[in-house]
Design a protein around this motif. Structure first.
Motif, PDB file in Angstrom:
ATOM      1  N   LEU A  55     -15.309  46.363 -77.162  1.00 23.61           N
ATOM      2  CA  LEU A  55     -14.875  45.072 -77.685  1.00 23.61           C
ATOM      3  C   LEU A  55     -15.839  43.963 -77.267  1.00 23.61           C
ATOM      4  O   LEU A  55     -16.132  43.778 -76.096  1.00 23.61           O
ATOM      5  CB  LEU A  55     -13.471  44.754 -77.175  1.00 23.61           C
ATOM      6  CG  LEU A  55     -12.750  43.562 -77.830  1.00 23.61           C
ATOM      7  CD1 LEU A  55     -12.556  43.804 -79.312  1.00 23.61           C
ATOM      8  CD2 LEU A  55     -11.400  43.322 -77.150  1.00 23.61           C
ATOM      9  N   ASP A  56     -16.340  43.234 -78.267  1.00 25.29           N
ATOM     10  CA  ASP A  56     -17.255  42.126 -78.013  1.00 25.29           C
ATOM     11  C   ASP A  56     -16.438  40.857 -77.810  1.00 25.29           C
ATOM     12  O   ASP A  56     -15.788  40.367 -78.732  1.00 25.29           O
ATOM     13  CB  ASP A  56     -18.219  41.958 -79.192  1.00 25.29           C
ATOM     14  CG  ASP A  56     -19.279  40.888 -78.928  1.00 25.29           C
ATOM     15  OD1 ASP A  56     -19.233  40.259 -77.850  1.00 25.29           O
ATOM     16  OD2 ASP A  56     -20.146  40.697 -79.799  1.00 25.29           O
ATOM     17  N   MET A  57     -16.488  40.313 -76.594  1.00 25.51           N
ATOM     18  CA  MET A  57     -15.687  39.137 -76.258  1.00 25.51           C
ATOM     19  C   MET A  57     -16.440  37.832 -76.490  1.00 25.51           C
ATOM     20  O   MET A  57     -15.940  36.759 -76.157  1.00 25.51           O
ATOM     21  CB  MET A  57     -15.244  39.218 -74.797  1.00 25.51           C
ATOM     22  CG  MET A  57     -14.312  40.390 -74.506  1.00 25.51           C
ATOM     23  SD  MET A  57     -12.751  40.247 -75.378  1.00 25.51           S
ATOM     24  CE  MET A  57     -12.020  38.857 -74.525  1.00 25.51           C
ATOM     25  N   MET A 101     -11.459  45.449 -70.382  1.00 29.52           N
ATOM     26  CA  MET A 101     -11.703  46.622 -69.547  1.00 29.52           C
ATOM     27  C   MET A 101     -10.477  46.950 -68.711  1.00 29.52           C
ATOM     28  O   MET A 101     -10.019  48.093 -68.644  1.00 29.52           O
ATOM     29  CB  MET A 101     -12.903  46.377 -68.628  1.00 29.52           C
ATOM     30  CG  MET A 101     -14.230  46.253 -69.333  1.00 29.52           C
ATOM     31  SD  MET A 101     -14.781  47.828 -70.039  1.00 29.52           S
ATOM     32  CE  MET A 101     -16.452  47.362 -70.520  1.00 29.52           C
ATOM     33  N   SER A 102      -9.931  45.913 -68.059  1.00 32.74           N
ATOM     34  CA  SER A 102      -8.813  46.133 -67.139  1.00 32.74           C
ATOM     35  C   SER A 102      -7.503  46.403 -67.863  1.00 32.74           C
ATOM     36  O   SER A 102      -6.634  47.092 -67.325  1.00 32.74           O
ATOM     37  CB  SER A 102      -8.653  44.916 -66.218  1.00 32.74           C
ATOM     38  OG  SER A 102      -9.772  44.773 -65.373  1.00 32.74           O
ATOM     39  N   LEU A 125      -4.744  57.050 -76.340  1.00 30.81           N
ATOM     40  CA  LEU A 125      -5.411  56.591 -75.116  1.00 30.81           C
ATOM     41  C   LEU A 125      -6.928  56.584 -75.291  1.00 30.81           C
ATOM     42  O   LEU A 125      -7.605  55.660 -74.833  1.00 30.81           O
ATOM     43  CB  LEU A 125      -5.013  57.482 -73.943  1.00 30.81           C
ATOM     44  CG  LEU A 125      -3.535  57.463 -73.548  1.00 30.81           C
ATOM     45  CD1 LEU A 125      -3.278  58.454 -72.418  1.00 30.81           C
ATOM     46  CD2 LEU A 125      -3.100  56.062 -73.134  1.00 30.81           C
ATOM     47  N   VAL A 126      -7.446  57.602 -75.963  1.00 34.84           N
ATOM     48  CA  VAL A 126      -8.889  57.653 -76.225  1.00 34.84           C
ATOM     49  C   VAL A 126      -9.316  56.459 -77.070  1.00 34.84           C
ATOM     50  O   VAL A 126     -10.337  55.810 -76.803  1.00 34.84           O
ATOM     51  CB  VAL A 126      -9.270  58.973 -76.916  1.00 34.84           C
ATOM     52  CG1 VAL A 126     -10.717  58.935 -77.392  1.00 34.84           C
ATOM     53  CG2 VAL A 126      -9.060  60.153 -75.972  1.00 34.84           C
ATOM     54  N   CYS A 127      -8.529  56.159 -78.095  1.00 39.04           N
ATOM     55  CA  CYS A 127      -8.847  55.019 -78.973  1.00 39.04           C
ATOM     56  C   CYS A 127      -8.795  53.700 -78.213  1.00 39.04           C
ATOM     57  O   CYS A 127      -9.673  52.837 -78.372  1.00 39.04           O
ATOM     58  CB  CYS A 127      -7.890  54.985 -80.158  1.00 39.04           C
ATOM     59  SG  CYS A 127      -8.112  56.345 -81.324  1.00 39.04           S
TER      60      CYS A 127
END
Length: 363
Positions: A246-248, A257-258, A236-238
């Motif tokens: 994360l670069d989108m 994020m969601s 979960l931490v990872c």
């Protein structure tokens, strides 16, 4: 009251105090770290270390965590498992009771803050009669740029109300109907971000898709809670770290994020005893007030201070004073407005129900 593997209450409708604490932290992230950057000159904001800089750049995505927490808690409070394998039903007896509970929780403070902002900032750009009516009817998140007027952050409250309605109607229809509503809401939101999502933000047109994605993902997480309890904490931490970093590129950062960061944060919060401690419960109880009260305080601060210049110490002092003012007013609001108004509205509804039952018996 039953208790889950992490010690959190899991009985029917039991309060998830650790998620209250998480919601309180999220409210502070938005109200005390993200929005207040407007108080400072750019060179002052540039002195902030990496973690605080993240809040100034991406703190707006914490609103998506609000949506996720709301969906999870709503499923916990309002859904009841009939028998193992037979799906869920709406716990409350009537949709009327569901609606009254939501009005009692949200509307009194929203109305008061709308009136306060109308008095203080009547001449501000965007604070038009149409915008006022939209806020009054809790439609501010759906009428163009209206969501940025008066008490600006309240746009997300109107989006949550739309999610509440869809959730209630789906739950009344039974397990399959709720599943269909949830899947369509999530897929529709993801399709929006795939076709129209833009880098940066927040963007006005993303409001409803953000709410639908977070809220209905949250209630699906609750339904899968038994299996998710066994997910390794390190995993979960990872996942949270990946979602946050994360670069989108030119796409929206809302989906990672969601889908990754905030679900992982929610599941981790349920495992942390500290999140249910007295200070976190205090913060969680006042999270709604913090979220709505901070906006007029911030706008008054901008009028009085302009863009404050200085170093990191200057930023700390100004932010601490601002945060103290917001927390004190939020505490007073919770004690003297939210709680009494909620009790009065619910008591009036119960009296109406009893009067209606008495009339039927007399007939």
């Amino acid at each position: 009251m039953k208790r889950g593997l992490q010690g959190e209450a899991t009985g029917p409708g039991g309060r998830l105090t650790r998620l209250d604490g998480l919601r309180g932290l999220a409210a502070c992230g938005v109200a005390l770290l993200y929005h207040p950057q407007s108080l400072f000159a750019p060179q002052t904001n540039a002195t902030l270390p990496g973690v605080l800089h993240w809040f100034q750049h991406s703190g707006w995505t914490l609103v998506d965590l609000f949506f996720l927490i709301s969906g999870y808690i709503f499923a916990h409070v309002y859904l009841v498992e009939r028998t193992p394998g037979q799906g869920f039903a709406l716990r409350r007896e009537t949709l009327g009771g569901f609606a009254v509970a939501r009005v009692a929780r949200l509307y009194p403070l929203h109305l008061v803050m709308l009136l306060v902002c109308a008095v203080l900032f009547l001449g501000a750009q965007g604070n038009t009669p149409l915008a006022f009516i939209a806020h009054l009817l809790m439609l501010q998140g759906f009428v163009g740029m209206v969501g940025l007027s008066f008490d600006g952050p309240s746009w997300s409250i109107s989006v949550e109300c739309a999610c509440y309605i869809l959730f209630a109607l789906g739950a009344v229809g039974g397990r399959r109907t709720l599943q269909r509503v949830s899947v369509l809401a999530i897929l529709g939101a993801l399709l929006h971000f795939a076709l129209q999502g833009r880098a940066g933000g927040p963007w006005v047109g993303d409001g409803l898709p953000r709410g639908l994605l977070g809220f209905f993902l949250g209630q699906m997480l609750w339904q899968a809670r038994a299996r998710l309890r066994h997910a390794p904490s390190m995993l979960l931490v990872c996942l949270m770290a990946i979602g946050l970093s994360l670069d989108m590129g030119h796409a929206s950062s809302v989906p990672p994020m969601s889908l990754l960061a905030w679900p992982s944060a929610l599941l981790l919060a349920l495992r942390l005893k500290f999140m249910g401690s007295a200070p976190m419960r205090w913060l969680g109880d006042r999270s709604y007030a913090i979220y709505l009260v901070h906006w007029p305080v911030l706008k008054l601060g901008e009028q009085q201070l302009g863009h404050v210049s200085g170093d990191f110490t200057t930023w700390l002092v100004v932010t601490a004073v601002y945060a103290l003012v917001v927390l004190v007013i939020s505490d007073l609001s919770y004690r003297w407005l939210e709680t009494p108004a909620r009790k009065a509205i619910r008591a009036a509804w119960q009296r109406r129900l009893k009067a209606g039952q008495g009339a039927r018996i007399a007939v």
